[in-house]
Every structure is written in C-alpha cells, then in structure tokens.
Design an enzyme around this catalytic site. Structure first.
Site, mmCIF file in Angstrom:
data_model
loop_
_atom_site.group_PDB
_atom_site.id
_atom_site.type_symbol
_atom_site.label_atom_id
_atom_site.label_comp_id
_atom_site.label_asym_id
_atom_site.label_seq_id
_atom_site.Cartn_x
_atom_site.Cartn_y
_atom_site.Cartn_z
ATOM 1 N N HIS A 212 0.885 -1.167 0.000
ATOM 2 C CA HIS A 212 0.000 0.000 0.000
ATOM 3 C C HIS A 212 0.923 1.217 0.000
ATOM 4 O O HIS A 212 2.004 1.166 0.598
ATOM 5 C CB HIS A 212 -0.819 0.112 1.281
ATOM 6 C CG HIS A 212 -1.638 -1.077 1.643
ATOM 7 N ND1 HIS A 212 -1.126 -2.180 2.269
ATOM 8 C CD2 HIS A 212 -2.960 -1.311 1.491
ATOM 9 C CE1 HIS A 212 -2.095 -3.049 2.485
ATOM 10 N NE2 HIS A 212 -3.212 -2.560 2.029
ATOM 11 N N ASP B 248 2.457 1.934 3.300
ATOM 12 C CA ASP B 248 3.492 1.028 3.826
ATOM 13 C C ASP B 248 4.884 1.529 3.480
ATOM 14 O O ASP B 248 5.833 1.326 4.234
ATOM 15 C CB ASP B 248 3.376 -0.380 3.217
ATOM 16 C CG ASP B 248 2.006 -0.971 3.339
ATOM 17 O OD1 ASP B 248 1.309 -0.639 4.305
ATOM 18 O OD2 ASP B 248 1.643 -1.784 2.457
#
Ligand code: XLS
Ligand code: NI
Ligand code: NI
Length: 437
Positions: free
Chosen positions: A99, A102
């Site tokens: 993501h 992240d």
C-alpha cells in the site's frame, strides 16, 4: 549493510532436509504440470505485515521491534526498502506488494505525501532494476487515516471522496512507474455500520464511479496492469460491499465493469464470509475472473481475519486445484498477506513463516497436479453427472426441453433410480493424493 545477519540464503534441499533455513518442497525450477514451480506460484512478500506490522493487538503494544524502528520516518522508510529486498533475495522471491502508506510516511498535506512517495518510489525503482525483482501489485490505503471514518469511495463526505480519488490517481502513477503487474482495490472501509444513516444506493453508485475513473485514468496514462478487487465481508466495517466473490461479481456486472477487473481472493476473507477458500476461487474461475491470491489462513475458532501463514495442506491443495483448472493465475500471483503470530516476534520468524507458507503451497501444487493427472476428482464428477450426457439429460442441456416435455417423460419414468455420492471414498483418495507427493 545487512538487516538480517543471522539469516542465510534459503534454497531447496528436499524432503529429507532438517535445515530450518531450507525449502523441503519448493524447488523453483522443478517442472510440475508443464511449468516450473516458480512460474506457477509467483510468490510475493507483503510489505505491510512483514516490514510494518509490529504485533500490536487491541490489548497489547508492539512486541516485534525491528532494527529500523528507532529511525526518523523517512529513514525508516528507506531502511524498510533495504530490508524487503534483502528478504526477497534470501527467500528467492521474485515479487512484492504494498500500500502507499506502507512504503512512505504520510505528510501533512496531499502534496507532501506525494513527495515522500516519490523519494521512496525512486529508491524502489533502483533496487528493482539492480535485483530484477518485480511488483506483483500495489494499492493505496484508504482506511487507516481518520478522514476515512465514513469510508472512501462510499463516504458521505464529497471532500473525502475527492481525496480518495486523488490518492488512487497517485497510486496508479506509482504502479506505472514501477511496472506493477496488477493494481488492487480492497474496500477497507467501503461498507457501513448501520442502514439507519446510510444511503446505500448512492454509496454503491459512487463506488462504481470511482472505479470507472480509475479505469479511465489508467488508460489515459498507459498503465496496463490487471485491476483486481479483493472481496471481504466484514472488518473493519460490519458489512462490506465487496462481501465475497458472488457479491463482487454481481456489483461489477450491474455497473458494466466486469471486463476491467478480476478478483484477488484471500483465504481468510473467504472463511470470514462463511465460505471455503476453494468456493471463492471456484466461483471466480467459473466467471473468468480468478486473478490473484492473498495467501493466508484464518482460525475458525477465533473467526476474525487472523492472517496466519498458510500451513494447511488440504486448503492449499484445493486452492491450487482451482488455479491449475484455471490455466494458472496469468499476471496474478500468490501474495503472503499473512503475519507472524504476536509471540513470534524475532526477525528470524519472518523467514520461518515464509518458508512454511511457500512449502505448503508447493506441496499443494504437487498434490493438485496429481489430482488432475490421475483424474481423481474428474472421474467422480464425470460419472456423477453422466445422466446429463444422454437421453433426457442431454436434451435439457441442449435447451430442447420444456416443462411439458419433461412432464411427459416424468410420468412414464417410474421409479427414479438414485446413486451414492461416495464422498467418504473421495476424501480417502484425496488423502492419498496429498500423502503421496
Ligand atoms: C485486509 C486486506 C488487505 C489487502 C490490501 O484484510 O487483506 O491487506 O490485501 O489492502
Ligand atoms: Ni489481502
Ligand atoms: Ni485480509
């Protein structure tokens, strides 16, 4: 600089090996069912669980303290890039997934967040170039930040919808920059708590509008990744719109979006929806929409999305059976959307967990190939439905029957003869197939 000094390169040593840092079943170059295991399985490491998660739960603080945790946000992000590439190298994995949140810290504004992303994406690109590693998929996190409290594409707040759209736009640009094979939409907060304050019709229409904008923008910038939707029935919301394969497929059909999407099926989401993993895969496959897999397993005694590393041979066998019957996963892969248990907080556990998951899928692949090659299930199924290949059954299948013609047949066909489904015998043969490889 090495992040995981104690961990050696992990290679295939075969069934007899007792080395905890070796694959016992995953032999990347071994041919199974016409392709190498590596080509079939296309394993991916998940950024969030492996390099961001720290073992927190609603009752407890972080226990898995990594060497990079004391760094400032941007340095931490850079250290994680080094860590994931070292881990991919040591585990011999070709793919990773993330993501946006992240890989880079969120800034105070959208512009600042995008700037942080640019720094890390440039670094990822360099590392990918020198290592040959690839991005299986990327996505954007539209669920953690408080702005998504009412949802993202299904929020009641148009400003949040706009922010979500801008975030997806950047996500598509990042995917293109890194040559992602797929782009994932998981509807983290696309659902509701209560119908009492929800305009379900508008929320569903808006979700479709957002997906359509994403399709259009990907086309505009020439990002040709396969789009994937990842169904999940609940968590964090009480009710999520992409509940399961069937619900997601009918949503895409209603909004005329099926041609642009496939499904990313996650094992633990299947069981959370009250289905088996293989049920979800089968339904996606039969609709031509089996795209990719999020590999993990749930704990049926707990019931929630525990995201355990997959170690259940029955499940991986039946999952790989669907994948083989699908003719493979195409541009998809098997992404370990899985986390070590909270008590497995040492760095080494990240590697033991992946080894366990990889070997479990490798064995699943081999037993699935055996099931198909020996026609173990096919023969039972063919025989069970043989009445539809002749006489009245063949006419039904060919669309030649009517209620009237079938009444005439039923009136003279007395008594009806039934046969056993032989389920226990089949299960014993499934056991043999699993034990034999
Ligand atoms: C959460 C989901 C998530 C997706 C990516 O349950 O599995 O991790 O895979 O947003
Ligand atoms: Ni997932
Ligand atoms: Ni999940």
């Amino acid at each position: 600089m090495s992040m995981f000094n104690n961990v050696p390169n992990i290679a295939y040593e075969g069934k007899q090996s007792k080395n905890p840092y070796a694959f016992k079943h995953y032999n990347p170059k071994e041919i199974v069912f016409g392709k190498t295991m590596e080509e079939h399985l296309r394993f991916s490491i998940a950024y969030w669980h492996t390099f961001v998660g720290a073992g927190t739960d609603p009752f407890g603080a972080a226990v898995a303290i990594r060497s990079w945790d004391s760094l400032s946000p941007l340095d931490k992000a850079k250290a994680r890039v080094e860590a994931i590439f070292e881990a991919m190298e040591k585990l011999n994995l070709q793919f990773y997934c993330f993501h946006d949140a992240d890989i880079a810290p969120e800034g105070a504004t959208l512009a600042e967040t995008n700037k942080n992303l640019d720094v890390i994406v440039a670094m990822l690109k360099d590392y990918m170039k020198s290592s040959g590693k690839r991005l299986l998929w990327n996505t954007v996190n539209l669920f953690t930040n408080p702005r998504y409290v009412h949802g993202a594409g299904t929020t009641c707040n148009a400003d949040v919808f706009a922010y979500s759209a801008a975030t997806i736009k950047k996500g598509l640009e990042v995917g293109k920059e890194l040559g992602a094979d797929n782009y994932v939409f998981w509807g983290g907060r696309e659902g509701y708590e209560s119908l009492l304050n929800t305009d379900m019709g508008l929320e569903l229409d808006n979700l479709a509008r957002l997906l359509r904008m994403a399709v259009d923008y990907a086309k505009e910038i020439g990002f040709d990744a396969q789009f994937l939707i990842e169904p999940k029935p609940k968590e964090p919301m009480k009710q999520q719109y992409d509940f399961d394969s069937a619900t997601t497929i009918s949503f895409l059909q209603k909004y005329d979006l099926t041609q642009y999407f496939k499904l990313n099926i996650e094992a633990n989401h299947a069981t959370l929806a009250g289905h088996t993993f293989e049920h979800e895969l089968r339904l996606a496959r039969l609709n031509g929409m089996l795209g990719s897999i999020d590999a993990n397993q749930g704990d049926l005694l707990l019931g929630w999305d525990t995201d355990e590393f997959p170690t259940d041979l029955y499940t991986t066998t039946l999952a790989m059976y669907e994948v083989l019957k699908n003719g493979g996963l195409g541009r998809g892969g098997i992404n370990f959307d899985a986390k070590v248990r909270r008590s497995s907080f040492e760095d080494e556990d990240l590697f033991f967990a992946h080894i366990a998951g990889i070997d479990t899928y490798a064995r699943g692949l081999k037993s699935a190939a055996k099931l198909i090659e020996d026609r173990i299930l096919d023969d039972y199924v063919d025989n069970r439905y043989r009445s539809f290949r002749e006489g009245v059954g063949a006419e039904i299948v060919l669309g030649k029957s009517t209620l009237k013609s079938l009444e005439a047949y039923a009136l003279q066909n007395n008594p009806i003869k039934l046969e056993s489904g032989r389920l226990e015998q089949i299960k014993a043969r499934l056991n043999e197939a699993i034990f034999s490889v």
